[in-house]
Scaffold this motif. Structure first.
Motif, PDB file in Angstrom:
ATOM      1  N   LYS A  80      45.262  19.211  77.044  1.00  0.00           N
ATOM      2  CA  LYS A  80      44.882  20.187  76.015  1.00  0.00           C
ATOM      3  C   LYS A  80      44.117  19.535  74.874  1.00  0.00           C
ATOM      4  O   LYS A  80      43.377  20.188  74.163  1.00  0.00           O
ATOM      5  CB  LYS A  80      46.128  20.866  75.419  1.00  0.00           C
ATOM      6  CG  LYS A  80      46.967  21.663  76.377  1.00  0.00           C
ATOM      7  CD  LYS A  80      48.114  22.363  75.660  1.00  0.00           C
ATOM      8  CE  LYS A  80      48.969  21.518  74.782  1.00  0.00           C
ATOM      9  NZ  LYS A  80      49.819  20.538  75.379  1.00  0.00           N
ATOM     10  N   ASN A  81      44.352  18.246  74.681  1.00  0.00           N
ATOM     11  CA  ASN A  81      43.779  17.533  73.552  1.00  0.00           C
ATOM     12  C   ASN A  81      43.292  16.155  74.009  1.00  0.00           C
ATOM     13  O   ASN A  81      43.857  15.129  73.628  1.00  0.00           O
ATOM     14  CB  ASN A  81      44.843  17.417  72.453  1.00  0.00           C
ATOM     15  CG  ASN A  81      44.259  16.956  71.145  1.00  0.00           C
ATOM     16  OD1 ASN A  81      43.053  16.764  71.022  1.00  0.00           O
ATOM     17  ND2 ASN A  81      45.106  16.755  70.168  1.00  0.00           N
ATOM     18  N   ALA A 130      42.832  13.073  71.642  1.00  0.00           N
ATOM     19  CA  ALA A 130      44.000  12.478  70.976  1.00  0.00           C
ATOM     20  C   ALA A 130      44.320  11.122  71.605  1.00  0.00           C
ATOM     21  O   ALA A 130      43.630  10.658  72.518  1.00  0.00           O
ATOM     22  CB  ALA A 130      45.191  13.421  71.079  1.00  0.00           C
TER      23      ALA A 130
END
Length: 70
Positions: free
Chosen positions: A47-48, A51
């Motif tokens: 999702k990220n 990161a």
């Protein structure tokens, strides 16, 4: 308990990220992706992806996978 081992993954811009083929559908929002970088396996949140990335020695990743269903 084993101590953490520092693993360098270097530049990850050219690696191929993979996620489970079972991650299609509603649960797709809760997946991780892995990339095999030689001596290490990088893991990130799908999702990220910008990161932080975790890295594990390939030998320890293999041990983890063998013992998932145990």
């Amino acid at each position: 308990m084993k101590e953490a081992v520092a693993v360098s993954t270097g530049d990850l811009s050219g690696v191929t990220w993979r996620k489970s083929s079972r991650s299609n559908g509603a649960s797709n929002a809760n997946c991780v992706e892995v990339a095999f970088t030689g001596p290490a396996v990088a893991v990130r949140d799908s999702k990220n992806p910008e990161a932080a990335t975790l890295a594990f020695p390939a030998v320890q990743w293999s041990f983890f996978l063998r013992h998932l269903g145990a």
